[in-house]
Motif scaffolding. Structure first.
Motif, PDB file in Angstrom:
ATOM      1  N   ILE A  18       0.845  -1.194   0.000  1.00  0.00           N
ATOM      2  CA  ILE A  18       0.000   0.000   0.000  1.00  0.00           C
ATOM      3  C   ILE A  18       0.880   1.244   0.000  1.00  0.00           C
ATOM      4  N   ALA A  19       0.686   2.111  -0.980  1.00  0.00           N
ATOM      5  CA  ALA A  19       1.298   3.438  -0.972  1.00  0.00           C
ATOM      6  C   ALA A  19       0.326   4.374  -0.265  1.00  0.00           C
ATOM      7  N   GLU A  20       0.629   4.717   0.977  1.00  0.00           N
ATOM      8  CA  GLU A  20      -0.259   5.563   1.790  1.00  0.00           C
ATOM      9  C   GLU A  20       0.001   7.023   1.441  1.00  0.00           C
ATOM     10  N   ILE A  21      -0.877   7.564   0.593  1.00  0.00           N
ATOM     11  CA  ILE A  21      -0.780   8.977   0.232  1.00  0.00           C
ATOM     12  C   ILE A  21      -1.417   9.831   1.320  1.00  0.00           C
ATOM     13  N   GLY A  22      -2.491   9.305   1.942  1.00  0.00           N
ATOM     14  CA  GLY A  22      -3.100   9.992   3.077  1.00  0.00           C
ATOM     15  C   GLY A  22      -3.458  11.426   2.753  1.00  0.00           C
ATOM     16  N   ASN A  23      -2.915  12.354   3.545  1.00  0.00           N
ATOM     17  CA  ASN A  23      -3.098  13.778   3.281  1.00  0.00           C
ATOM     18  C   ASN A  23      -1.824  14.427   2.767  1.00  0.00           C
ATOM     19  N   ASN A  24      -0.883  13.617   2.257  1.00  0.00           N
ATOM     20  CA  ASN A  24       0.376  14.170   1.762  1.00  0.00           C
ATOM     21  C   ASN A  24       0.225  14.930   0.447  1.00  0.00           C
ATOM     22  N   HIS A  25      -0.978  14.960  -0.091  1.00  0.00           N
ATOM     23  CA  HIS A  25      -1.274  15.847  -1.218  1.00  0.00           C
ATOM     24  C   HIS A  25      -1.432  17.284  -0.757  1.00  0.00           C
ATOM     25  N   ASN A  26      -1.516  17.489   0.577  1.00  0.00           N
ATOM     26  CA  ASN A  26      -1.667  18.819   1.179  1.00  0.00           C
ATOM     27  C   ASN A  26      -2.842  19.614   0.603  1.00  0.00           C
ATOM     28  N   GLY A  27      -3.920  18.882   0.285  1.00  0.00           N
ATOM     29  CA  GLY A  27      -5.144  19.539  -0.163  1.00  0.00           C
ATOM     30  C   GLY A  27      -5.228  19.774  -1.662  1.00  0.00           C
ATOM     31  N   SER A  28      -4.248  19.328  -2.431  1.00  0.00           N
ATOM     32  CA  SER A  28      -4.228  19.571  -3.879  1.00  0.00           C
ATOM     33  C   SER A  28      -4.682  18.317  -4.615  1.00  0.00           C
TER      34      SER A  28
END
Length: 630
Positions: A18-28
């Protein structure tokens, strides 16, 4: 045992990654879609995100910043800015399908489960913070879909309670070993605990937050059927997860794997929740709170109780024990229940007797409560960056006989740590501006405390690093920059006292490295050179001595003569910080004799981890146990 998630078989010979992206997009949304493409490029099986509705996860009082703890304020500020909408999640799910990678999402509340059901997700990931949240697990079990549950922040008994709960509902699930700090210190990970976890449930995986990849590879070698790691485009971005995430290029760290695995394996002793996890458990976990205002004498029923973050009160796993008890005190809506609510008595403060001035830590919002209940010699105001925007006149009135101390924020707005020694001149300039604001606030507070001629400001002055200690040859340059910062501050009428530091401070829920005001000889040297006195944090310095393998009482004898103020808590090991007095390995009578000789007039406060909870219960216990030693 094997289960199916999409087209993947979990529990066979291949680990589900699993690649946990989570909130690492910082809202984008644009960045989120780019990260999905990169997860495909990496060869991940799954791109995972998170969904929460803050009004369903947190108390309204927490959302209003109504005197909330500093860590919770920080987390909420980030979540408000970084959460994606349901429409964004739909777009991401469709993009994953197009790219041929599985889309999963962690729901933090029941409403999010309802919305994710409309997206047809094939399974649900449960965050460590919700392993104990039985109401949410009930909703997830009702979907009939497999669950992947992280077990960070929880000990064996809590894991067993949740496993029993899931087994009664015939759920299909995987347990992931996890240390929920960001980044996690290698000595806290204890990969061998996976062997014990497998005795509780046969399907075991690993969710890692350590630096690099070697430990995760070690988990696979130990049989992890699921592997989850956070993924980021840039580890230096704002937000607590980036520092513990992997970038594309970090596969080069494979060479370092053998030694990292050796350090990280730990032992198969009983799992203990680490200090960093306790911090994150407080911020992210759930507590039982009053669903409405309740009066003393109420017979507690289900409609009187709900589970909400932060996790500073009674665990939701005590829900059934709480039912049927008679409430011993009045409660406001969303007040926490505490372990004392399972008993028939409550610890109250009394008059204490010490050989030196004593005090209690307070914040603006709880000052009146403490001032009405106890008469210390000193109040120590712990400021958060949001407290600096408040007006003291809204919380204090008239004048008080006690003295006061101010504890400067370590964390300022935009996830900035105070660093008066930073080689980044722009960063240091911002730290100077923020510190000057603290000084100005302290001078203003003096009008309420006229008996304090020169109030002290406790400060963690910086000198931290993320991934490794500073090399010895650059340490003096950091102290020199701090000296220059002192010259640039207008400290008329106040005294800045740096705090003795532990080598492994916890920032943003993860371990960093501290390099200044850690070692006794350096502390004494720079206090003499810069004409400084110290706040001697006993717990911090005990951890330092444990790490450096030096005698703590010799350390104390050196530092006591330059000590103006004391923070007293017990300690154990490398990161057992702020323990209750008597629950660590410190000999306080022996320490008291050293302090009597070296700094007889230095004031102190008990600094017990979450001692302020339940009306300061931890402080009162600590003060009682310290009587006679100080």
């Amino acid at each position: 045992m094997k289960i199916k998630i999409g087209n993947f078989e979990i529990g066979g010979t291949r680990s589900f990654v699993i690649a946990e992206i989570g909130n690492n997009h910082n809202g984008s949304l644009e960045r989120a879609l780019q990260m999905v493409d990169q997860a495909v490029e990496m060869g991940a099986d799954c791109a995972k995100f998170q969904m929460r509705h803050l009004e369903e996860v947190y108390r309204q009082r927490s959302l209003r910043k109504d005197g909330e703890d500093l860590g919770t304020e920080y987390v909420l500020d980030l979540l408000r800015r970084f959460e994606l909408s349901l429409e964004d999640q739909k777009t991401i799910a469709a993009h994953c399908a197009k790219k041929g990678i599985l889309y999963l999402c962690t729901p933090w509340d029941s409403r999010s489960v309802d919305e994710l059901e409309t997206l047809g997700v094939p399974a649900y990931k449960v965050a460590s913070a919700d392993l104990t949240n039985l109401p949410l697990l009930e909703r997830l079990c009702a979907t009939g879909k497999p669950l992947i549950l992280s077990t960070g922040m929880s000990g064996r008994q809590e894991v067993q309670i949740t496993v029993d709960f899931l087994n009664r509902r015939n759920a299909q699930y995987v347990l992931l070993h996890c240390n929920s700090t960001y980044p996690a210190p290698l000595h806290d990970i204890h990969l061998r605990w996976m062997e014990q976890l497998r005795k509780i449930h046969p399907l075991i995986g690993y969710s890692g937050h350590e630096r690099g990849i070697a430990v995760t590879l070690g988990a696979v070698a130990l049989g992890a059927c699921v592997v989850e790691r956070h993924f980021t485009q840039d580890r230096t971005m704002e937000g607590p997860d980036h520092a513990a995430s992997l970038e594309l290029a970090e596969f080069k760290r494979l060479i370092e794997g053998v030694r990292e695995i050796e350090e990280a394996l730990g032992s198969d002793a009983e799992r203990r929740v680490s200090q960093g996890e306790m911090i994150n458990r407080e911020n992210l976990g759930k507590s039982l709170v009053a669903a409405t205002a309740l009066s003393k004498g109420t017979l507690l029923e289900p409609h009187h109780i709900k589970a909400r973050s932060p996790g500073q009160g009674l665990s939701p796993q005590s829900y059934e024990q709480l039912l049927g008890r008679v409430l011993q005190h009045d409660m406001r809506e969303e007040d926490f229940f505490y372990p004392s609510d399972l008993k028939d008595e409550r610890i109250e403060p009394r008059n204490y007797s010490f050989r030196r001035p004593w005090g209690v830590p307070v914040r603006y919002h709880d000052f009146k409560e403490y001032a009405d209940r106890v008469q210390p010699d000193v109040f120590e105001f712990h400021l958060s960056y949001s407290d600096m925007e408040l007006k003291p006149d809204d919380y204090l009135s008239g004048t008080y006989k006690a003295g006061f101390v101010v504890h400067a924020p370590e964390l300022f707005a935009e996830s900035k740590l105070m660093d008066l020694a930073s080689p980044d001149e722009e960063y240091r300039a911002q730290s100077l501006r923020d510190t000057q604001r603290v000084i100005d606030i302290t001078r203003d507070l003096k009008r309420f405390f006229p008996n304090t001629p020169r109030p002290m400001i406790v400060a963690n002055i910086g000198g931290f690093t993320m991934d490794a200690p500073l090399p010895p040859e650059v340490i003096q340059a950091y102290y020199d920059r701090f000296a220059e910062s002192l010259k640039q501050l207008d400290m008329e009428g106040v005294e800045l006292i740096p705090q003795t530091m532990a080598p492994f401070p916890w920032h943003f829920g993860g371990q960093r490295y501290q390099n200044l005001f850690v070692k006794a000889d350096e502390i004494v040297h720079w206090c003499s050179k810069l004409n400084l006195r110290m706040c001697f944090d006993i717990s911090h310095s005990r951890l330092t001595c444990n790490h450096l393998d030096v005698d703590f009482y010799e350390f104390a004898a050196k530092v006591a003569p330059v000590t103006a103020h004391l923070h007293l808590g017990d300690a154990q090991g490398l990161n057992g910080e702020g323990l209750q007095i008597g629950e660590g390995d410190l000999d306080f009578p022996r320490l008291g004799a050293i302090l009597d000789a070296g700094c007889p007039d230095a004031s102190f406060i008990p600094e017990i981890w979450q001692g302020h909870k339940n009306g300061g219960e931890g402080f009162w216990v600590g003060l009682e146990r310290l009587e006679g030693a100080l």
